[in-house]
Design a protein around this motif. Structure first.
Motif, mmCIF file in Angstrom:
data_model
loop_
_atom_site.group_PDB
_atom_site.id
_atom_site.type_symbol
_atom_site.label_atom_id
_atom_site.label_comp_id
_atom_site.label_asym_id
_atom_site.label_seq_id
_atom_site.Cartn_x
_atom_site.Cartn_y
_atom_site.Cartn_z
ATOM 1 N N SER A 141 0.807 -1.211 0.000
ATOM 2 C CA SER A 141 0.000 0.000 0.000
ATOM 3 C C SER A 141 0.850 1.275 0.000
ATOM 4 O O SER A 141 0.457 2.289 -0.589
ATOM 5 N N HIS A 142 2.008 1.216 0.670
ATOM 6 C CA HIS A 142 2.836 2.412 0.812
ATOM 7 C C HIS A 142 4.190 2.231 0.127
ATOM 8 O O HIS A 142 5.212 2.711 0.617
ATOM 9 N N TRP A 143 4.204 1.563 -1.032
ATOM 10 C CA TRP A 143 5.461 1.276 -1.722
ATOM 11 C C TRP A 143 6.209 2.549 -2.113
ATOM 12 O O TRP A 143 7.453 2.592 -2.110
ATOM 13 N N ASP A 144 5.453 3.625 -2.424
ATOM 14 C CA ASP A 144 6.112 4.866 -2.815
ATOM 15 C C ASP A 144 6.884 5.497 -1.659
ATOM 16 O O ASP A 144 7.977 6.050 -1.850
ATOM 17 N N LEU A 145 6.331 5.381 -0.441
ATOM 18 C CA LEU A 145 7.035 5.914 0.729
ATOM 19 C C LEU A 145 8.285 5.100 1.037
ATOM 20 O O LEU A 145 9.336 5.654 1.387
ATOM 21 N N TYR A 146 8.177 3.784 0.922
ATOM 22 C CA TYR A 146 9.357 2.939 1.127
ATOM 23 C C TYR A 146 10.411 3.206 0.060
ATOM 24 O O TYR A 146 11.620 3.141 0.340
ATOM 25 N N LEU A 147 9.962 3.510 -1.150
ATOM 26 C CA LEU A 147 10.913 3.811 -2.224
ATOM 27 C C LEU A 147 11.700 5.077 -1.916
ATOM 28 O O LEU A 147 12.894 5.177 -2.235
ATOM 29 N N LEU A 148 11.045 6.055 -1.279
ATOM 30 C CA LEU A 148 11.736 7.288 -0.900
ATOM 31 C C LEU A 148 12.818 7.030 0.148
ATOM 32 O O LEU A 148 13.755 7.822 0.282
ATOM 33 N N MET A 149 12.686 5.944 0.907
ATOM 34 C CA MET A 149 13.678 5.613 1.930
ATOM 35 C C MET A 149 14.947 5.028 1.345
ATOM 36 O O MET A 149 15.999 5.054 1.988
ATOM 37 N N VAL A 150 14.864 4.496 0.119
ATOM 38 C CA VAL A 150 15.987 3.763 -0.461
ATOM 39 C C VAL A 150 17.257 4.617 -0.572
ATOM 40 O O VAL A 150 18.344 4.163 -0.169
ATOM 41 N N PRO A 151 17.212 5.856 -1.107
ATOM 42 C CA PRO A 151 18.456 6.645 -1.189
ATOM 43 C C PRO A 151 19.111 6.875 0.168
ATOM 44 O O PRO A 151 20.337 6.781 0.298
ATOM 45 N N GLY A 152 18.293 7.178 1.193
ATOM 46 C CA GLY A 152 18.856 7.389 2.521
ATOM 47 C C GLY A 152 19.490 6.127 3.090
ATOM 48 O O GLY A 152 20.574 6.167 3.674
ATOM 49 N N ILE A 153 18.806 4.991 2.887
ATOM 50 C CA ILE A 153 19.350 3.714 3.372
ATOM 51 C C ILE A 153 20.651 3.381 2.660
ATOM 52 O O ILE A 153 21.643 2.958 3.290
ATOM 53 N N LEU A 154 20.681 3.577 1.344
ATOM 54 C CA LEU A 154 21.908 3.304 0.576
ATOM 55 C C LEU A 154 23.046 4.215 1.011
ATOM 56 O O LEU A 154 24.200 3.777 1.079
ATOM 57 N N TYR A 155 22.713 5.477 1.317
ATOM 58 C CA TYR A 155 23.741 6.412 1.772
ATOM 59 C C TYR A 155 24.412 5.896 3.038
ATOM 60 O O TYR A 155 25.648 5.876 3.143
ATOM 61 N N PHE A 156 23.597 5.498 4.015
ATOM 62 C CA PHE A 156 24.173 5.031 5.283
ATOM 63 C C PHE A 156 24.925 3.719 5.101
ATOM 64 O O PHE A 156 25.968 3.504 5.731
ATOM 65 N N ILE A 157 24.427 2.836 4.255
ATOM 66 C CA ILE A 157 25.115 1.564 4.025
ATOM 67 C C ILE A 157 26.466 1.786 3.366
ATOM 68 O O ILE A 157 27.499 1.242 3.798
ATOM 69 N N ILE A 158 26.483 2.609 2.312
ATOM 70 C CA ILE A 158 27.703 2.788 1.517
ATOM 71 C C ILE A 158 28.733 3.643 2.251
ATOM 72 O O ILE A 158 29.930 3.316 2.269
ATOM 73 N N TYR A 159 28.286 4.744 2.864
ATOM 74 C CA TYR A 159 29.234 5.715 3.421
ATOM 75 C C TYR A 159 29.413 5.615 4.931
ATOM 76 O O TYR A 159 30.333 6.237 5.473
ATOM 77 N N LYS A 160 28.556 4.857 5.620
ATOM 78 C CA LYS A 160 28.677 4.758 7.070
ATOM 79 C C LYS A 160 29.034 3.346 7.534
ATOM 80 O O LYS A 160 29.904 3.178 8.389
ATOM 81 N N TYR A 161 28.359 2.329 6.996
ATOM 82 C CA TYR A 161 28.550 0.972 7.489
ATOM 83 C C TYR A 161 29.674 0.229 6.762
ATOM 84 O O TYR A 161 30.486 -0.434 7.404
ATOM 85 N N VAL A 162 29.725 0.340 5.438
ATOM 86 C CA VAL A 162 30.791 -0.351 4.696
ATOM 87 C C VAL A 162 32.180 0.125 5.123
ATOM 88 O O VAL A 162 33.078 -0.701 5.345
ATOM 89 N N PRO A 163 32.422 1.450 5.278
ATOM 90 C CA PRO A 163 33.764 1.883 5.709
ATOM 91 C C PRO A 163 34.160 1.404 7.098
ATOM 92 O O PRO A 163 35.344 1.461 7.451
ATOM 93 N N MET A 164 33.185 0.942 7.910
ATOM 94 C CA MET A 164 33.535 0.453 9.247
ATOM 95 C C MET A 164 34.453 -0.754 9.189
ATOM 96 O O MET A 164 35.143 -1.065 10.167
ATOM 97 N N TRP A 165 34.480 -1.433 8.043
ATOM 98 C CA TRP A 165 35.409 -2.559 7.888
ATOM 99 C C TRP A 165 36.853 -2.111 8.039
ATOM 100 O O TRP A 165 37.710 -2.863 8.471
ATOM 101 N N GLY A 166 37.114 -0.829 7.718
ATOM 102 C CA GLY A 166 38.478 -0.318 7.829
ATOM 103 C C GLY A 166 38.964 -0.180 9.259
ATOM 104 O O GLY A 166 40.160 0.050 9.481
ATOM 105 N N ILE A 167 38.080 -0.323 10.239
ATOM 106 C CA ILE A 167 38.497 -0.230 11.639
ATOM 107 C C ILE A 167 39.529 -1.302 11.989
ATOM 108 O O ILE A 167 40.360 -1.108 12.884
ATOM 109 N N VAL A 168 39.504 -2.418 11.288
ATOM 110 C CA VAL A 168 40.403 -3.525 11.630
ATOM 111 C C VAL A 168 41.864 -3.136 11.496
ATOM 112 O O VAL A 168 42.730 -3.755 12.132
#
Length: 318
Positions: free
Chosen positions: A27-54
């Motif tokens: 029912s609210h697929w358009d609202l979830y679609l709007l979340m995708v850029p923000g989610i991708l931003y945090f995954i790519i620029y916040k969570y993936v670089p955390m691997w470098g902590i090692v």
């Protein structure tokens, strides 16, 4: 039979929840679609670089990479805590951050309350525009302004001091003045932008509360103390908690542009130290350990402050 009915009901609950979730997604697929850029931003620029902590636990080599570098455990942390320069840098970082928190955090709150009391809309909007404008200037521009204004020979501040019979002050090379300049310039640049959220919180206050206070004989100060500030308290607590998470982030650009070797003793902070040692001297593992230490301190402060806020009756972050 009753037990069998209860078991059957409990068995159908997960399926019902799944259907509701699917229906909500459909029912609210358009609202979830709007979340995708923000989610991708945090995954790519916040969570993936955390691997470098090692690499904080390795003798990292650019040629060997993360997977091929030698593991050294807590050696870099031992080196960090055994380095006398690190304690001086940590003290500088903490002091500058506390000064900015004590003087800079209340600034937007006070400004928002003052702007809210202005009744002339043209004057109010003009003031808002003027105080918002510095936020959009880069620190390169602000740094140039500070250098020109505080110049010992041609700066307007020293010209006024000379007219009053005082000797010119070398502000940007004086350890006694440098931290004050950092705090003052940061407040000037960000106080207007920080007031926006508080103005939004004030706009949500029911006007009938002020009308009732006036009927009871409350003056402006009493209205602010008993209506405006309590209504803003939830926003103030949340922003304070978020600010604590960056308590050791004192602003690399600002300090890097304004400081010089004469004020290293009071101006060298973790961020400039990481740049100088990690980038210029290529000690990536050691400075990653320093950065990880700073992040852990910020996390602990947020957790402690959030717990304290809940004990005081506020919502907190989580």
């Amino acid at each position: 039979m009753a037990n069998l009915a209860e078991v059957a009901t409990e068995a159908t609950i997960p399926h019902t929840r799944k259907r509701r979730r699917f229906h909500s997604l459909r029912s609210h697929w358009d609202l979830y679609l709007l979340m995708v850029p923000g989610i991708l931003y945090f995954i790519i620029y916040k969570y993936v670089p955390m691997w470098g902590i090692v690499i904080a636990f390795q003798n990292y080599s650019v040629f060997s990479g993360i997977s091929g570098s030698e593991w050294v455990g807590l050696q870099h942390f031992k080196t960090m805590f055994g380095n006398s320069d690190f304690y001086k840098i940590f003290t500088n970082t903490l002091l500058i951050s506390i000064y900015k928190l004590l003087w800079g955090f209340p600034g937007p709150i006070i400004l928002a309350i003052m702007l809210n009391e202005i009744r002339n809309m043209l004057y109010k909007r003009s003031i808002q525009t003027l105080v918002y404008l510095p936020h959009f200037l880069s620190w390169i521009i602000v740094g140039g302004i500070m250098v020109n204004v505080l110049s010992p020979s041609s700066g307007i501040v020293n010209q006024l001091l000379t007219m009053l019979g005082f000797e010119p002050i070398y502000f940007l090379t004086s350890p006694d003045w440098f931290r004050s300049i950092l705090v003052a310039s940061d407040i000037w640049k960000e106080v207007g932008w920080g007031a926006i959220i508080y103005l939004a919180a004030i706009a949500g206050i029911d006007p009938q509360l002020y009308e009732a206070a006036i009927m009871d004989g409350a003056n402006k100060f009493r209205q602010i103390l008993h209506i405006t500030l309590p209504a803003m308290m939830g926003v103030i607590v949340i922003l304070f908690l978020l600010r604590l998470g960056h308590v050791l982030d004192v602003g690399f650009e600002q300090i890097f542009i304004l400081y010089n070797p004469l004020v290293y003793d009071v101006a060298d902070v973790i961020e400039t130290y990481v740049y100088r040692v990690g980038i210029q001297q290529a000690k990536f593992s050691f400075t990653t350990a320093v950065g990880l230490f700073k992040a852990v301190i910020g996390l602990l402060l947020v957790m402690m402050a959030n717990r304290g806020a809940k004990k005081l009756g506020q919502e907190g972050i989580w």
